[in-house]
Write a protein that holds these residues in place. Structure first.
Motif: not given
Length: 263
Positions: A111-112, A114-120, A184
């Motif tokens: 989930q973390c 996938h939390n944002s497009g930037q993280c992905q 992170n």
């Protein structure tokens, strides 16, 4: 489900991973099996089997120009399924980690990321850059990870937990690296440690049998009682065998409750 012996091959050379990979490809060619029809390789956890799978994928990519993705369902899936999961020598630590619920820890990690497009995007860049520099290793040789995102499990699809864990295990090196990067480090509070990964490996191994049975019974055709019952009975037999393993006693407590409901 059907089983058939297509070869019983004598290997006169050294049983190195490279020779095993060449032999596997030779036997597949002799049996005239299309590469895109290969589903899984099931083998034990001897180191040369690790290397064989790495070399096999490299051969397919370089010589056969085949796109290998060990996780995504859009291409051939090659999973190294452990015949003998890791032995547990630290019983107290193992029990403590099981009580901490490593599956939930894995869910929170997914989930973390996938939390944002930037993280992905950053997670994907981590995989790509390490692959380019051959920094991911397995069995002592460079092991490029699939450039894919982690999978969520879904409440309405129980076996998605198996696929989530399978994907996590396939990308474990990238996950460990990403969650410990300075930017992170505070995003994932409960990080997966070595024993968490071992427990997840055991859970993946245990969930593989019911996931396979579920896939067989719900495949894209009208379910037949004559096919569903044998698949279910096979899954229960596999769980019973695993739960009584003397070399892997940790499976007894893990599967006890499930077997009680299954029978």
């Amino acid at each position: 489900m059907k089983a058939a012996l297509i070869a019983f091959h004598y290997l006169p050379t050294l049983h190195t991973g490279k020779e095993l990979a060449k032999t596997i490809l030779h036997l597949i060619d002799c049996a005239e099996i299309p590469v895109d029809k290969i589903g899984h390789f099931t083998m034990d956890n001897v180191a040369n089997n690790d290397t064989a799978m790495v070399v096999f994928m490299q051969i397919l990519q370089e010589e056969c120009e085949f796109d290998i993705d060990p996780v995504a369902s859009t291409s051939v899936q090659i999973f190294l399924t452990w015949g003998n999961p890791p032995r547990v020598f630290h019983k107290k630590e193992y029990i403590m980690v099981v009580q901490e619920d490593p599956i939930q820890c894995g869910q929170e990690t997914v989930q973390c990321i996938h939390n944002s497009g930037q993280c992905q995007h950053n997670f994907q860049q981590t995989i790509e850059s390490r692959n380019a520099n051959q920094l991911f290793m397995k069995g002592g040789v460079p092991f490029p990870l699939p450039v894919v995102q982690l999978l969520h499990d879904v409440v309405t699809c129980w076996d998605s937990t198996y696929y989530m864990i399978n994907c996590l295990r396939a990308l474990d090196q990238a996950v460990d690296l990403w969650v410990r990067m300075p930017q992170n480090i505070n995003l994932v509070l409960e990080k997966l440690e070595l024993m968490h990964w071992e427990v997840l490996q055991d859970l993946k191994f245990a969930l593989q049998a019911p996931a396979t049975a579920h896939h067989t019974m719900t495949s894209e055709h009208i379910p037949l009682l004559g096919g569903a019952l044998p698949a279910y009975e096979t899954f229960l037999k596999q769980w019973k065998r695993i739960s009584t393993s003397s070399t892997n006693p940790q499976f007894g407590p893990l599967l006890k409750e499930g077997l009680a409901h299954g029978e």
